[in-house]
Scaffold this motif. Structure first.
Motif, PDB file in Angstrom:
ATOM      1  N   PRO A 597      34.833 -52.952  90.405  1.00  0.00           N
ATOM      2  CA  PRO A 597      35.253 -54.170  91.124  1.00  0.00           C
ATOM      3  C   PRO A 597      34.658 -54.299  92.522  1.00  0.00           C
ATOM      4  N   VAL A 598      33.733 -53.371  92.897  1.00  0.00           N
ATOM      5  CA  VAL A 598      33.171 -53.419  94.244  1.00  0.00           C
ATOM      6  C   VAL A 598      32.293 -54.645  94.422  1.00  0.00           C
ATOM      7  N   ASN A 599      31.728 -55.160  93.322  1.00  0.00           N
ATOM      8  CA  ASN A 599      30.868 -56.344  93.447  1.00  0.00           C
ATOM      9  C   ASN A 599      31.644 -57.596  93.833  1.00  0.00           C
ATOM     10  N   THR A 600      32.976 -57.524  93.865  1.00  0.00           N
ATOM     11  CA  THR A 600      33.749 -58.649  94.390  1.00  0.00           C
ATOM     12  C   THR A 600      33.545 -58.790  95.885  1.00  0.00           C
ATOM     13  N   ILE A 601      33.387 -57.667  96.578  1.00  0.00           N
ATOM     14  CA  ILE A 601      33.102 -57.695  98.021  1.00  0.00           C
ATOM     15  C   ILE A 601      31.594 -57.749  98.250  1.00  0.00           C
ATOM     16  N   LEU A 602      30.871 -56.862  97.579  1.00  0.00           N
ATOM     17  CA  LEU A 602      29.413 -56.833  97.705  1.00  0.00           C
ATOM     18  C   LEU A 602      28.816 -57.735  96.630  1.00  0.00           C
ATOM     19  N   THR A 603      28.987 -59.011  96.812  1.00  0.00           N
ATOM     20  CA  THR A 603      28.524 -60.000  95.850  1.00  0.00           C
ATOM     21  C   THR A 603      26.997 -60.082  95.837  1.00  0.00           C
ATOM     22  N   PRO A 604      26.414 -60.701  94.823  1.00  0.00           N
ATOM     23  CA  PRO A 604      24.956 -60.890  94.845  1.00  0.00           C
ATOM     24  C   PRO A 604      24.454 -61.626  96.081  1.00  0.00           C
ATOM     25  N   VAL A 605      25.250 -62.580  96.569  1.00  0.00           N
ATOM     26  CA  VAL A 605      24.843 -63.293  97.792  1.00  0.00           C
ATOM     27  C   VAL A 605      24.836 -62.332  98.979  1.00  0.00           C
ATOM     28  N   ALA A 606      25.847 -61.467  99.056  1.00  0.00           N
ATOM     29  CA  ALA A 606      25.903 -60.500 100.148  1.00  0.00           C
ATOM     30  C   ALA A 606      24.746 -59.505 100.048  1.00  0.00           C
ATOM     31  N   MET A 607      24.429 -59.042  98.847  1.00  0.00           N
ATOM     32  CA  MET A 607      23.323 -58.105  98.681  1.00  0.00           C
ATOM     33  C   MET A 607      21.988 -58.772  99.019  1.00  0.00           C
ATOM     34  N   HIS A 608      21.883 -60.067  98.736  1.00  0.00           N
ATOM     35  CA  HIS A 608      20.662 -60.771  99.137  1.00  0.00           C
ATOM     36  C   HIS A 608      20.528 -60.795 100.652  1.00  0.00           C
ATOM     37  N   GLN A 609      21.627 -60.967 101.367  1.00  0.00           N
ATOM     38  CA  GLN A 609      21.585 -60.921 102.823  1.00  0.00           C
ATOM     39  C   GLN A 609      21.185 -59.529 103.317  1.00  0.00           C
ATOM     40  N   TYR A 610      21.718 -58.501 102.669  1.00  0.00           N
ATOM     41  CA  TYR A 610      21.334 -57.142 103.046  1.00  0.00           C
ATOM     42  C   TYR A 610      19.839 -56.910 102.821  1.00  0.00           C
ATOM     43  N   LEU A 611      19.316 -57.392 101.697  1.00  0.00           N
ATOM     44  CA  LEU A 611      17.890 -57.206 101.416  1.00  0.00           C
ATOM     45  C   LEU A 611      17.029 -58.016 102.384  1.00  0.00           C
ATOM     46  N   LYS A 612      17.517 -59.157 102.792  1.00  0.00           N
ATOM     47  CA  LYS A 612      16.797 -59.942 103.796  1.00  0.00           C
ATOM     48  C   LYS A 612      16.724 -59.181 105.116  1.00  0.00           C
ATOM     49  N   MET A 613      17.812 -58.553 105.477  1.00  0.00           N
ATOM     50  CA  MET A 613      17.821 -57.740 106.691  1.00  0.00           C
ATOM     51  C   MET A 613      16.925 -56.511 106.535  1.00  0.00           C
ATOM     52  N   PHE A 614      16.917 -55.911 105.333  1.00  0.00           N
ATOM     53  CA  PHE A 614      16.063 -54.747 105.092  1.00  0.00           C
ATOM     54  C   PHE A 614      14.589 -55.116 105.237  1.00  0.00           C
ATOM     55  N   ASN A 615      14.171 -56.258 104.698  1.00  0.00           N
ATOM     56  CA  ASN A 615      12.772 -56.645 104.773  1.00  0.00           C
ATOM     57  C   ASN A 615      12.312 -56.784 106.218  1.00  0.00           C
ATOM     58  N   PHE A 616      13.172 -57.347 107.068  1.00  0.00           N
ATOM     59  CA  PHE A 616      12.785 -57.462 108.469  1.00  0.00           C
ATOM     60  C   PHE A 616      12.728 -56.091 109.144  1.00  0.00           C
ATOM     61  N   LEU A 617      13.744 -55.257 108.900  1.00  0.00           N
ATOM     62  CA  LEU A 617      13.742 -53.923 109.502  1.00  0.00           C
ATOM     63  C   LEU A 617      12.591 -53.077 108.958  1.00  0.00           C
ATOM     64  N   TRP A 618      12.282 -53.251 107.681  1.00  0.00           N
ATOM     65  CA  TRP A 618      11.177 -52.505 107.099  1.00  0.00           C
ATOM     66  C   TRP A 618       9.848 -52.932 107.724  1.00  0.00           C
ATOM     67  N   ARG A 619       9.690 -54.224 107.998  1.00  0.00           N
ATOM     68  CA  ARG A 619       8.478 -54.691 108.666  1.00  0.00           C
ATOM     69  C   ARG A 619       8.423 -54.167 110.099  1.00  0.00           C
ATOM     70  N   LEU A 620       9.577 -54.125 110.752  1.00  0.00           N
ATOM     71  CA  LEU A 620       9.619 -53.586 112.109  1.00  0.00           C
ATOM     72  C   LEU A 620       9.287 -52.096 112.096  1.00  0.00           C
ATOM     73  N   LYS A 621       9.787 -51.392 111.091  1.00  0.00           N
ATOM     74  CA  LYS A 621       9.445 -49.965 110.966  1.00  0.00           C
ATOM     75  C   LYS A 621       7.960 -49.778 110.673  1.00  0.00           C
ATOM     76  N   ARG A 622       7.394 -50.681 109.893  1.00  0.00           N
ATOM     77  CA  ARG A 622       5.967 -50.592 109.615  1.00  0.00           C
ATOM     78  C   ARG A 622       5.158 -50.780 110.899  1.00  0.00           C
ATOM     79  N   VAL A 623       5.571 -51.739 111.747  1.00  0.00           N
ATOM     80  CA  VAL A 623       4.870 -51.930 113.022  1.00  0.00           C
ATOM     81  C   VAL A 623       5.029 -50.703 113.891  1.00  0.00           C
TER      82      VAL A 623
END
Length: 868
Positions: A597-623
Motif C-alpha cells: 500500500p506504499v504506492n498510495t503515498i508514493l504515487t506514480p505522479v510523485a515518483m515522476h516528480q522524484y525522477l524529474k528532480m533526479f535528472n536535474f541533480l544527476w546533470r549537476l553531478k555530471r557538471v
C-alpha cells in the motif's frame, strides 16, 4: 330626568336592538304573518310574551350593571400568566400543559383584536379555581360564580325559567316548536325537495342542520366529497353547494374546517403517488412512512368525532358536538397537517441526505412544539440514512442503492488509485447537521476501513476491535460527533501504525532521499566513475543489463551494501526516451519501485516528480564531475606545459574561469542538498510525528515536502518566469567550456610531445657529429608559425566565447534571483555573488563578461612579438 332614568331608557333601547339582531322580533312578526286568521287572542298573547321577554332582559342588564364584577386587582398580563403557569406546573409535573399554555399565550399576546387580555386570563383562572371546588358527584356547586357577585343573576335566571315552564306546562323544546307554523314548515320542506332532510326544524329561515354539516365534514376530513361540501375538480379546495341555505358565520366556520380535508388530501396524494411510482429512495420511503404514521393519530381523531356525532344524534334535544367545538378539537391536528404539508412541498423533489437536511432546518423554529414534532418526524425519516452511515463508519461498506448518501464512489477507478479518487463527497446530499470537517472525517473512516481490508489485509482487527455493538440514530449531535471521532481516531491510528511498521514507509522515503536525490555520496561517486565512459557514448549504444551490472557494482563498492535487501532490490536503472543526438547522460536515470500500500503515498505522479528532480541533480553531478576532471588535469599538467610560454596567460585564465564555475556548481549543490532537501526532510519528519492524524494528512505532508523540493530545488519557488531552461543552458555552457579547455590542453600536450621528439632528434644528431637542428626542422622553443596563426587563435577564441557566455548567463541569473520574493533564492544569489563581483561590475558599466575577450585581444600581439 335623572341619571337613573337615562340608564333605564338606554338599557331598554339596547335590549330591543339586541333582540332585533337576534331575530326575536322578526320571529314574532313572522308568526303573525304566517297566521293571519289565528284570532285576536293569539295576537295579544304573542305581544304579551314579547313584552315580557324585553322586560326580563332589561332587568337582567340592569342587575349586571348594578353588580360589581371587576375584582380589585391590577391589570397585569405577565403576572396573571405566571400564576396560571405555576398552577399548571403544580397540576402536571411534566410541564407539558405549561408549555402548551405558553404557546397559546404567545398567540393571544400577538392578537390585536382582543383588548381585554388580562380580563380573559383572570376569568379563566377564576373558573379553574372554582371548578376545583366541585361536589363529589362531579357537578359544580349551586353558586359557582358567587365570588364574582353573580349569584343573584343565576337565581333570577333559574326562577324565570321555572316561571316560564310553569306557565306553559311544557318543555323548552316543545315551547319553541309551538311557536312554529306547521303549514309553513311543510311548504318550505317541499320547496327544497330532496335537500329538506338537512334543514334545521327549529329555524325559521330554512338553514341546514348543524348535524348534517358535521356529518359532511367527517367525509371531507377524509378527502371524500360530502352531500353539501365538495372538493373542486381543479383547485382542490372545498366549496359548499349554493342551493343550501347556510348563514355567513356558519359558512365561515365550515370553510375553516375544510382546510383539514384539503391538507389531508394533499399529503395523502403525495404519499400514494410516491409509493406507487417507486421513484423514492430509502429515505423518501421513510419520509412517506413517517407521514402515514402521523396520519394515524388524525384518523383516530376522526373516529372519535364520528362517534360523538352518532351519539349526539341518538339523544334528542341534547346539545353535543357543534361546529365551534369541532374547530377547537381539530386545532392540534390542523397544526400538524400544516407542518406536514409544508414538508411535502419543500421535500417534493429531494432524496436522501438532501431531504433529511431540509427537514432538519425546521428544527431551528422557535416554537418548542414544532421542534418536538419535527424531531419526532426526523427520527423516522433519517433511520435509513443512519443505517448507511453506521455501515460506512463501522464496516467500510457503502450500501446506497439509490445514491442517497453523501458519500459516493467511482467504480471505474482502479484499486491502485482507491484512496485519492474512488470515494468522494457529494455536497448536495450532505445534511445540514453534518459539517464539511465532520464529513471529511466520515469519508476518511470508510476509506481507512477499505484500505485496511483490501490493501493491508487486516480484516481480523476490523472484526475484533471496531464498531461492535454500536448503533446510530438521530438525536444528540454531540453524541454523533463523539462516535465519529472515536471511529476516526481508531481507524487512522491503526492504518498509520501498519504503514510505519509492517510496510516501512519511512524506510522507503529515506531510500528515495539517499539514492534518487543523491544523498549517498560514495555510492553516487562510484556510479559516476563507473558509468562515465559508457554514458559519454551515444544513447542508442547503451544496454540496460550492462547499466544494471554497473549499478550492482557501485552498491557493492559503497556503504549502500549494508542497507536492507528489500530496499536495494527496489533500486533499478531506467532509460528515458531516446531522441536523435542524445548521449547516455541524457537518457540515464535511477528508479525506485514501490508496491501496495506504499504506492498510495508514493504515487506514480510523485515518483515522476522524484525522477524529474533526479535528472536535474544527476546533470549537476555530471557538471561537477566534469569540472573536477578539468581541475585535476590542470593541476597534473601545469608543470608539463609550463615550457609553452605562449599559452601560459591563457592557461592561467582557464584556471580562473574554471574556479568560478566550480564555485557556482558547489554553491548551487549546497543550496539544493542542504537548504532545500535537508530542511524539507526535517519538516516532513516533524509533520509525520506531530501533525499526522490520518492517511490524508500524511499524504498532504508528503505532497508539501515533494512540492518544496521540486519548486525550490528547480529554482521555481515564487517567480513567474521558469528559470530551469536558463539554468540548464548555464550548465551546458560549463560542459562546452570544459570540452574547449580539454582541446586546448590536448594541443598543449601535443606541442610538448612534439618538442620532446624534436629535442631527442637533435640530441641523436649531435651525438653523431651533425647539426642538431637544420633549416628544415621546426623551432624547438616556440609554436610553429602556421599553427600559431590558425589553430591557436581558434582554440582561444572558443574558450573566450564560452567564458563570456557563462558570465553573461550567470549575471542574468543573479539579477533574477536577487529580485525574487523568496528569501531562500535571494540567499542563493548572495552565496553565488557574495562579494558582488558580477552585479557590481554590471552596475559600474564594466561587465566582467568582456574581460576575457579583452585579455585575449591584448595578449595575442604580445605573444607574437615576444616569440619573434
Amino acid at each position: 330626568m335623572d341619571s337613573s332614568e337615562q340608564v333605564a331608557q338606554a338599557v331598554e333601547a339596547l335590549v330591543k336592538r339586541l333582540l332585533v339582531q337576534n331575530g326575536q322580533d322578526e320571529d314574532c312578526q313572522m308568526d303573525l304573518d304566517m297566521e293571519p286568521n289565528s284570532g285576536a287572542s293569539a295576537l295579544a298573547k304573542t305581544k304579551a310574551d314579547h313584552d315580557t321577554r324585553i322586560k326580563a332582559a332589561q332587568e337582567y342588564c340592569l342587575r349586571i350593571l348594578g353588580s360589581r364584577l371587576a375584582p380589585s386587582l391590577v391589570s397585569d398580563d405577565v403576572h396573571i400568566s405566571d400564576l396560571i403557569k405555576k398552577k399548571l406546573m403544580r397540576d402536571d409535573p411534566s410541564s407539558a400543559k405549561a408549555i402548551r399554555f405558553s404557546h397559546l399565550y404567545t398567540k393571544l399576546s400577538t392578537c390585536s383584536v382582543l383588548t381585554k387580555k388580562w380580563s380573559i386570563l383572570y376569568f379563566l383562572l377564576a373558573l379553574s379555581d372554582q371548578s376545583s371546588a366541585a361536589g363529589k358527584d362531579g357537578l359544580p356547586n349551586n353558586q359557582p360564580l358567587s365570588f364574582l357577585g353573580l349569584h343573584n343573576l343565576e337565581t333570577t335566571n333559574v326562577e324565570r325559567s321555572r316561571t316560564s315552564l310553569t306557565d306553559t306546562g311544557t318543555s323548552p323544546g316543545a315551547r319553541l316548536e309551538s311557536t312554529q307554523a306547521p303549514s309553513g314548515s311543510q311548504s318550505r320542506e317541499a320547496a327544497h325537495g330532496a335537500s329538506g332532510k338537512y334543514l334545521n326544524r327549529n329555524s325559521e329561515n330554512n338553514e341546514v342542520e348543524e348535524s348534517a354539516l358535521l356529518r359532511d365534514l367527517i367525509f371531507v376530513f377524509q378527502g371524500i366529497d360530502g352531500k353539501m361540501i365538495k372538493f373542486g375538480a381543479e383547485s382542490g379546495t372545498c366549496s359548499i353547494d349554493p342551493s343550501f341555505s347556510i348563514s355567513a358565520s356558519t359558512r365561515s366556520l365550515v370553510d375553516r374546517l375544510t382546510e383539514l380535508g384539503w391538507l389531508y388530501k394533499k399529503i395523502n396524494f403525495y404519499v400514494q403517488t410516491t409509493l406507487k411510482e417507486g421513484t423514492a429512495g430509502l429515505v423518501g420511503q421513510s419520509f412517506c412512512s413517517a407521514l402515514q404514521h402521523e396520519l394515524v393519530d388524525y384518523f383516530r381523531l376522526i373516529a372519535v368525532l364520528e362517534a360523538h356525532i352518532s351519539k349526539d344524534s341518538d339523544v334528542d334535544g341534547r346539545k353535543g358536538l357543534t361546529l365551534k367545538r369541532l374547530l377547537v378539537w381539530t386545532q392540534d391536528s390542523l397544526q400538524r397537517l400544516r407542518l406536514m404539508s409544508v414538508l411535502v412541498e419543500c421535500c417534493h423533489n429531494l432524496q436522501g441526505g438532501a431531504l433529511v437536511s431540509m427537514v432538519h432546518d425546521y428544527t431551528q423554529h422557535g416554537d418548542p412544539l414544532i421542534q418536538q414534532f419535527i424531531h419526532h418526524m426526523l427520527e423516522r425519516i433519517s433511520a435509513p440514512f443512519y443505517v448507511m452511515l453506521q455501515r460506512w463508519i463501522y464496516e467500510g461498506e457503502l450500501e446506497d442503492p439509490r445514491t442517497e448518501f453523501f458519500i459516493a464512489h467511482n467504480p471505474e477507478v482502479e484499486e491502485e488509485d482507491m484512496w485519492q479518487n474512488k470515494y468522494f463527497i457529494r455536497k448536495e446530499m450532505l445534511p445540514a447537521f453534518i459539517g464539511m470537517p465532520l464529513a471529511k472525517k466520515i469519508l476518511s473512516i470508510g476509506k481507512s476501513l477499505n484500505f485496511l481490508r483490501h490493501k493491508c489485509d487486516d480484516s481480523g482487527w476490523l472484526h475484533d476491535s471496531h464498531g461492535v455493538g454500536k448503533a446510530l440514530k438521530y438525536g444528540d449531535i454531540a453524541e454523533l460527533e463523539g462516535s465519529i471521532d472515536a471511529a476516526y481516531i481508531g481507524t487512522s491510528q491503526r492504518l498509520l501504525h501498519l504503514l510505519s511498521t509492517k510496510f516501512k514507509l519511512i524506510d522507503h522515503l529515506t531510500a528515495i532521499k539517499r539514492y534518487i536525490l543523491l544523498e549517498q555520496g560514495d555510492f553516487i561517486q562510484h556510479l559516476m566513475e563507473s558509468l562515465g565512459p559508457n554514458l559519454s557514448q551515444p544513447a542508442n549504444t547503451l544496454f540496460r543489463h550492462n547499466l544494471t551490472g554497473t549499478l550492482e557494482a557501485a552498491i557493492r563498492s559503497s556503504n549502500a551494501q549494508y542497507d536492507d535487501t528489500d530496499i536495494l532490490r527496489r533500486l533499478d536503472v531506467r532509460l528515458l526516451e531516446i531522441s536523435p543526438g542524445d548521449s547516455g547522460w541524457d537518457v540515464f536515470s535511477l528508479d525506485y519501485h514501490v508496491d501496495s500500500p506504499v504506492n498510495t503515498i508514493l504515487t506514480p505522479v510523485a515518483m515522476h516528480q522524484y525522477l524529474k528532480m533526479f535528472n536535474f541533480l544527476w546533470r549537476l553531478k555530471r557538471v561537477e564531475y566534469a569540472l573536477s576532471s578539468a581541475w585535476r588535469r590542470q593541476t597534473t599538467s601545469a608543470r608539463a606545459i609550463r615550457p609553452i610560454l605562449e599559452l601560459v596567460p591563457e592557461l592561467h585564465h582557464c584556471r580562473i574561469v574554471c574556479s568560478e564555475m566550480i564555485h557556482f556548481v558547489y554553491q548551487l549543490q549546497y543550496y539544493i542538498l542542504f537548504e532545500v532537501l535537508e530542511c524539507s526532510w526535517d519538516e516532513l519528519l516533524k509533520a509525520i510525528e506531530n501533525n499526522t492524524s490520518d492517511l490524508d494528512s500524511l499524504i498532504d505532508a508528503h505532497s508539501k515536502y515533494l512540492r518544496d523540493v521540486t519548486s525550490k530545488g528547480l529554482l521555481s519557488a515564487s517567480h513567474d518566469t521558469n528559470m530551469m531552461p536558463r539554468l540548464l543552458e548555464l550548465l551546458a555552457t560549463i560542459l562546452d567550456y570544459k570540452v574547449a579547455q580539454d582541446n586546448l590542453y590536448n594541443y598543449a600536450m601535443a606541442e610538448i610531445e612534439r618538442r620532446e621528439r624534436l629535442a631527442q632528434t637533435a640530441d641523436r644528431r649531435t651525438r653523431h657529429g651533425q647539426w642538431g637542428l637544420t633549416d628544415e626542422d621546426e623551432t624547438l622553443d616556440r609554436i610553429p608559425e602556421e599553427q600559431f596563426e590558425e589553430l591557436v587563435p581558434s582554440l582561444l577564441r572558443t574558450l573566450n566565447e564560452y567564458s563570456m557566455q557563462f558570465k553573461r548567463e550567470l549575471s542574468e541569473l543573479l539579477i533574477t534571483l536577487s529580485a525574487d520574493g523568496d528569501s531562500d533564492l535571494r540567499f542563493l544569489s548572495f552565496r553565488l555573488d557574495f562579494n558582488e563581483f558580477y552585479l557590481g561590475s554590471m552596475k559600474n558599466g564594466t561587465a566582467p563578461l568582456t574581460a576575457a575577450a579583452a585579455v585575449g585581444s591584448v595578449r595575442k600581439p604580445s605573444l607574437i612579438s615576444s616569440s619573434r
